[in-house]
Design a protein around this motif. Sequence first.
Motif, mmCIF file in Angstrom:
data_model
loop_
_atom_site.group_PDB
_atom_site.id
_atom_site.type_symbol
_atom_site.label_atom_id
_atom_site.label_comp_id
_atom_site.label_asym_id
_atom_site.label_seq_id
_atom_site.Cartn_x
_atom_site.Cartn_y
_atom_site.Cartn_z
ATOM 1 N N PRO A 81 5.731 7.563 28.235
ATOM 2 C CA PRO A 81 6.392 8.740 28.851
ATOM 3 C C PRO A 81 7.933 8.708 28.488
ATOM 4 O O PRO A 81 8.373 9.764 28.840
ATOM 5 N N GLU A 82 8.665 7.570 27.961
ATOM 6 C CA GLU A 82 10.034 7.623 27.717
ATOM 7 C C GLU A 82 10.161 8.003 26.340
ATOM 8 O O GLU A 82 11.414 8.006 25.906
ATOM 9 N N ALA A 83 9.232 8.286 25.385
ATOM 10 C CA ALA A 83 9.433 8.699 24.061
ATOM 11 C C ALA A 83 10.012 10.103 24.014
ATOM 12 O O ALA A 83 9.463 11.037 24.681
ATOM 13 N N TRP A 84 10.733 10.355 22.985
ATOM 14 C CA TRP A 84 11.149 12.037 22.494
ATOM 15 C C TRP A 84 11.066 12.266 21.235
ATOM 16 O O TRP A 84 11.270 11.293 20.243
ATOM 17 N N ASP A 85 10.861 13.354 20.926
ATOM 18 C CA ASP A 85 10.729 13.570 19.524
ATOM 19 C C ASP A 85 11.054 15.278 19.374
ATOM 20 O O ASP A 85 10.131 16.119 19.703
ATOM 21 N N TYR A 86 12.125 15.492 19.175
ATOM 22 C CA TYR A 86 12.694 16.921 19.561
ATOM 23 C C TYR A 86 12.136 17.766 18.333
ATOM 24 O O TYR A 86 12.020 17.399 17.181
ATOM 25 N N THR A 87 11.641 19.008 18.819
ATOM 26 C CA THR A 87 11.478 19.899 17.885
ATOM 27 C C THR A 87 12.831 20.509 17.044
ATOM 28 O O THR A 87 13.829 20.367 17.644
ATOM 29 N N MET A 88 12.493 21.090 15.829
ATOM 30 C CA MET A 88 13.673 21.820 15.264
ATOM 31 C C MET A 88 14.710 22.746 16.341
ATOM 32 O O MET A 88 15.711 22.808 16.176
ATOM 33 N N GLU A 89 13.619 23.592 17.064
ATOM 34 C CA GLU A 89 14.085 24.501 17.796
ATOM 35 C C GLU A 89 15.000 23.778 18.943
ATOM 36 O O GLU A 89 16.160 24.050 19.484
ATOM 37 N N GLU A 90 14.512 22.862 19.466
ATOM 38 C CA GLU A 90 15.384 21.702 20.415
ATOM 39 C C GLU A 90 16.597 21.375 19.983
ATOM 40 O O GLU A 90 17.629 21.319 20.630
ATOM 41 N N ILE A 91 16.585 20.912 18.711
ATOM 42 C CA ILE A 91 17.779 20.402 18.242
ATOM 43 C C ILE A 91 18.765 21.377 18.020
ATOM 44 O O ILE A 91 19.971 21.380 18.275
ATOM 45 N N GLU A 92 18.438 22.694 17.498
ATOM 46 C CA GLU A 92 19.234 23.753 17.232
ATOM 47 C C GLU A 92 19.892 24.271 18.687
ATOM 48 O O GLU A 92 21.024 24.535 18.726
ATOM 49 N N GLU A 93 19.105 24.069 19.693
ATOM 50 C CA GLU A 93 19.478 24.359 21.033
ATOM 51 C C GLU A 93 20.630 23.177 21.683
ATOM 52 O O GLU A 93 21.886 23.745 22.090
#
Length: 363
Positions: A81-93
Amino acid sequence: MKDRLEHIADKVRAGARIAPDEALRLAEEAPLWLLSELATGVRRRLNGDKLYYNRNIHIEPTNLCLFNCRFCSYRRPKGSPEAWDYTMEEIEELARRQRGRGITEVHIVGGVHPDHDLEYYCGLIRRVRSILPEAAVKAFTAIELSYMIRKAGLTVREGLQRLIDAGMQAIPGGGAEIFDEELRTRICPDKGSTAEWFEVHRTAHELGLHTNATILYGHIETWRHRIDHLDRLRTLQDRTRGFDAFVPLKYRNYGNSMSEIGEVSVIEDLKMLALCRIYLDNVPHLKAYWVMYGKATAELALQFGADDVDGTIDDSTKIYSMAGADDRRPVMTVAEVERMAREAGLRPVERDTFYQETETSKR
Ligand code: V47
């Protein structure tokens, strides 16, 4: 004959280089006031009365990682539950939110993701550069770089050139940990090797990129290991002159599998900073990374050779808060750095990634 410690101190005062055994003697025998005096002399010679900082953010795309370093509090396994893996759109944001705020550097590092390839990372750099064209991209530890380049079947030189073509402008110092091969296998057994770290930095320098270097100290290493680490860096720097800054990183012990070791004292931190400043006479800047030391120790570091505290950060990094650093949501305002500088008798200088004074700072 003059006391041996006094002889070493005189060498440093005269701007001469000290040998590994002399550094060891300073570390083991010199009083704190003497280390402060000597390191301050070296700092003044190299950087006058300047205290450098920048307006920067970090982007940490993921905490999934192929490697399992024993000191790491940041990595999580897939499905946690503490892992993250941003999408390209999230990184752009994340980048878009920083528009118009005077950010001059985006520092991108994260876990070594098992699925991403060199094309993904080149695309990531291009997108961040197009959203924040005024900011330099300082990206990826040598370990991330070595992995993505090898996976693409390229030489280090070819891989770095592709990343440079995509807009990468500098390389941070992470992944160095401790260069001693035996200790390295004990604290990060499956991580890229010391030789890989050096190959990436040496090649980057040959391609004209400027990079930083780090050490992870305060765990199972001794002064001898620390000095050996500094010596390997000093030797490469004599050849390439590509390192801009050295960043000692104090091992923080919260939430990782070496926690029982504890943390070294602030006195030890100050000794370490001074030794780094004295030994690395050919590396222009010594950075006391305030996020990891905490603001109080970063202030003290300015009396032990540091001329840089890193940047404003704007609550954009989790590596250190997850490892137990004081600030859960790290933010440093420009007013805070300016006060810190004045109280230390220094002049605050806003810099860009390449240690050039920014236009705002000159006004
Ligand atoms: O390589 C991980 C360290 C590094 C812990 O180049 C830890 O300007 C202490 O390299 N306790 C990544 N340290 C961060 C880094 C960095 C940071 C700021 C500026 C620059 C620069 C580089 O963080 C890793 C590792 O050595 N690290 N876990 C820990 N528990």
